[in-house]
Design a protein around this motif. Structure first.
Motif, PDB file in Angstrom:
ATOM      1  N   HIS A   1     -20.702   4.880  29.053  1.00 36.63           N
ATOM      2  CA  HIS A   1     -20.990   3.469  28.813  1.00 36.63           C
ATOM      3  C   HIS A   1     -20.233   2.942  27.597  1.00 36.63           C
ATOM      4  O   HIS A   1     -20.125   3.621  26.593  1.00 36.63           O
ATOM      5  CB  HIS A   1     -22.485   3.263  28.593  1.00 36.63           C
ATOM      6  CG  HIS A   1     -23.310   3.744  29.743  1.00 36.63           C
ATOM      7  ND1 HIS A   1     -23.346   3.092  30.941  1.00 36.63           N
ATOM      8  CD2 HIS A   1     -24.095   4.825  29.892  1.00 36.63           C
ATOM      9  CE1 HIS A   1     -24.126   3.741  31.769  1.00 36.63           C
ATOM     10  NE2 HIS A   1     -24.597   4.808  31.155  1.00 36.63           N
ATOM     11  N   GLY A   2     -19.747   1.711  27.706  1.00 37.27           N
ATOM     12  CA  GLY A   2     -19.151   1.008  26.584  1.00 37.27           C
ATOM     13  C   GLY A   2     -17.784   1.507  26.170  1.00 37.27           C
ATOM     14  O   GLY A   2     -17.338   2.567  26.558  1.00 37.27           O
ATOM     15  N   ASP A   3     -17.128   0.667  25.382  1.00 40.54           N
ATOM     16  CA  ASP A   3     -15.847   1.003  24.774  1.00 40.54           C
ATOM     17  C   ASP A   3     -14.745   1.297  25.787  1.00 40.54           C
ATOM     18  O   ASP A   3     -13.962   2.220  25.631  1.00 40.54           O
ATOM     19  CB  ASP A   3     -16.017   2.163  23.798  1.00 40.54           C
ATOM     20  CG  ASP A   3     -14.929   2.188  22.725  1.00 40.54           C
ATOM     21  OD1 ASP A   3     -14.319   1.134  22.482  1.00 40.54           O
ATOM     22  OD2 ASP A   3     -14.697   3.259  22.155  1.00 40.54           O
TER      23      ASP A   3
ATOM     24  N   GLU B   1      -8.464   2.500  29.741  1.00 39.18           N
ATOM     25  CA  GLU B   1      -8.618   3.548  28.733  1.00 39.18           C
ATOM     26  C   GLU B   1     -10.058   3.547  28.244  1.00 39.18           C
ATOM     27  O   GLU B   1     -10.708   2.507  28.217  1.00 39.18           O
ATOM     28  CB  GLU B   1      -7.704   3.301  27.536  1.00 39.18           C
ATOM     29  CG  GLU B   1      -6.240   3.309  27.860  1.00 39.18           C
ATOM     30  CD  GLU B   1      -5.354   3.075  26.654  1.00 39.18           C
ATOM     31  OE1 GLU B   1      -4.167   3.392  26.766  1.00 39.18           O
ATOM     32  OE2 GLU B   1      -5.844   2.572  25.620  1.00 39.18           O
ATOM     33  N   HIS B   2     -10.525   4.710  27.849  1.00 42.08           N
ATOM     34  CA  HIS B   2     -11.877   4.830  27.307  1.00 42.08           C
ATOM     35  C   HIS B   2     -11.788   5.332  25.875  1.00 42.08           C
ATOM     36  O   HIS B   2     -11.103   6.312  25.606  1.00 42.08           O
ATOM     37  CB  HIS B   2     -12.712   5.800  28.146  1.00 42.08           C
ATOM     38  CG  HIS B   2     -14.139   5.843  27.716  1.00 42.08           C
ATOM     39  ND1 HIS B   2     -14.642   6.861  26.973  1.00 42.08           N
ATOM     40  CD2 HIS B   2     -15.145   4.963  27.915  1.00 42.08           C
ATOM     41  CE1 HIS B   2     -15.923   6.635  26.732  1.00 42.08           C
ATOM     42  NE2 HIS B   2     -16.244   5.479  27.302  1.00 42.08           N
ATOM     43  N   GLY B   3     -12.454   4.623  24.974  1.00 38.12           N
ATOM     44  CA  GLY B   3     -12.452   5.030  23.570  1.00 38.12           C
ATOM     45  C   GLY B   3     -11.102   4.818  22.931  1.00 38.12           C
ATOM     46  O   GLY B   3     -10.379   3.881  23.243  1.00 38.12           O
TER      47      GLY B   3
ATOM     48  N   TYR C   1     -14.805  -3.579  27.107  1.00 35.05           N
ATOM     49  CA  TYR C   1     -15.689  -3.895  28.217  1.00 35.05           C
ATOM     50  C   TYR C   1     -16.798  -2.845  28.268  1.00 35.05           C
ATOM     51  O   TYR C   1     -16.630  -1.734  27.772  1.00 35.05           O
ATOM     52  CB  TYR C   1     -14.916  -3.906  29.539  1.00 35.05           C
ATOM     53  CG  TYR C   1     -13.859  -4.977  29.574  1.00 35.05           C
ATOM     54  CD1 TYR C   1     -14.179  -6.282  29.929  1.00 35.05           C
ATOM     55  CD2 TYR C   1     -12.549  -4.702  29.223  1.00 35.05           C
ATOM     56  CE1 TYR C   1     -13.217  -7.283  29.945  1.00 35.05           C
ATOM     57  CE2 TYR C   1     -11.574  -5.692  29.238  1.00 35.05           C
ATOM     58  CZ  TYR C   1     -11.921  -6.981  29.601  1.00 35.05           C
ATOM     59  OH  TYR C   1     -10.972  -7.963  29.608  1.00 35.05           O
ATOM     60  N   GLY C   2     -17.877  -3.190  28.888  1.00 32.26           N
ATOM     61  CA  GLY C   2     -19.037  -2.309  28.928  1.00 32.26           C
ATOM     62  C   GLY C   2     -18.933  -1.150  29.891  1.00 32.26           C
ATOM     63  O   GLY C   2     -19.645  -0.161  29.754  1.00 32.26           O
ATOM     64  N   ASP C   3     -18.019  -1.256  30.869  1.00 35.86           N
ATOM     65  CA  ASP C   3     -17.891  -0.167  31.834  1.00 35.86           C
ATOM     66  C   ASP C   3     -16.471  -0.131  32.395  1.00 35.86           C
ATOM     67  O   ASP C   3     -15.700  -1.070  32.231  1.00 35.86           O
ATOM     68  CB  ASP C   3     -18.917  -0.307  32.967  1.00 35.86           C
ATOM     69  CG  ASP C   3     -18.809  -1.631  33.685  1.00 35.86           C
ATOM     70  OD1 ASP C   3     -17.782  -1.861  34.353  1.00 35.86           O
ATOM     71  OD2 ASP C   3     -19.739  -2.439  33.569  1.00 35.86           O
ATOM     72  N   GLU C   4     -16.155   0.957  33.029  1.00 40.04           N
ATOM     73  CA  GLU C   4     -14.808   1.184  33.553  1.00 40.04           C
ATOM     74  C   GLU C   4     -14.425   0.170  34.627  1.00 40.04           C
ATOM     75  O   GLU C   4     -13.293  -0.328  34.654  1.00 40.04           O
ATOM     76  CB  GLU C   4     -14.719   2.601  34.113  1.00 40.04           C
ATOM     77  CG  GLU C   4     -13.348   2.977  34.611  1.00 40.04           C
ATOM     78  CD  GLU C   4     -13.263   4.406  35.097  1.00 40.04           C
ATOM     79  OE1 GLU C   4     -12.130   4.862  35.346  1.00 40.04           O
ATOM     80  OE2 GLU C   4     -14.309   5.072  35.239  1.00 40.04           O
ATOM     81  N   ALA C   5     -15.360  -0.167  35.510  1.00 42.24           N
ATOM     82  CA  ALA C   5     -15.063  -1.094  36.599  1.00 42.24           C
ATOM     83  C   ALA C   5     -14.697  -2.481  36.071  1.00 42.24           C
ATOM     84  O   ALA C   5     -13.773  -3.118  36.587  1.00 42.24           O
ATOM     85  CB  ALA C   5     -16.256  -1.186  37.548  1.00 42.24           C
ATOM     86  N   THR C   6     -15.393  -2.934  35.050  1.00 40.43           N
ATOM     87  CA  THR C   6     -15.085  -4.244  34.472  1.00 40.43           C
ATOM     88  C   THR C   6     -13.737  -4.208  33.768  1.00 40.43           C
ATOM     89  O   THR C   6     -12.932  -5.139  33.900  1.00 40.43           O
ATOM     90  CB  THR C   6     -16.202  -4.689  33.511  1.00 40.43           C
ATOM     91  OG1 THR C   6     -17.452  -4.649  34.206  1.00 40.43           O
ATOM     92  CG2 THR C   6     -15.956  -6.093  32.992  1.00 40.43           C
TER      93      THR C   6
END
Length: 60
Positions: A5-7, A18-20, A32-37
């Protein structure tokens, strides 16, 4: 450790989610709050631009 969740970001340089920590924020859209968004970042921006252009036209 990647949290689900998040980032989440959309990297404009690599055209991917990308995450983080990742590319510099100046090259990314988000967070964004999630990968799909995050994956829809370009579509979200296009929709917002269309809405703003319609509002401008109504104000003229």
């Amino acid at each position: 450790m990647n949290d689900v969740h998040g980032d989440w970001w959309y990297c404009l340089k690599h055209m991917r989610v990308e995450h983080g920590a990742g590319c510099p924020n100046k090259q990314r859209m988000g967070p964004y709050g999630d990968e799909a968004t995050a994956a829809r970042a370009l579509s979200i921006a296009a929709e917002r631009n269309e809405d703003w252009e319609a509002e401008d036209e109504q104000g003229r």
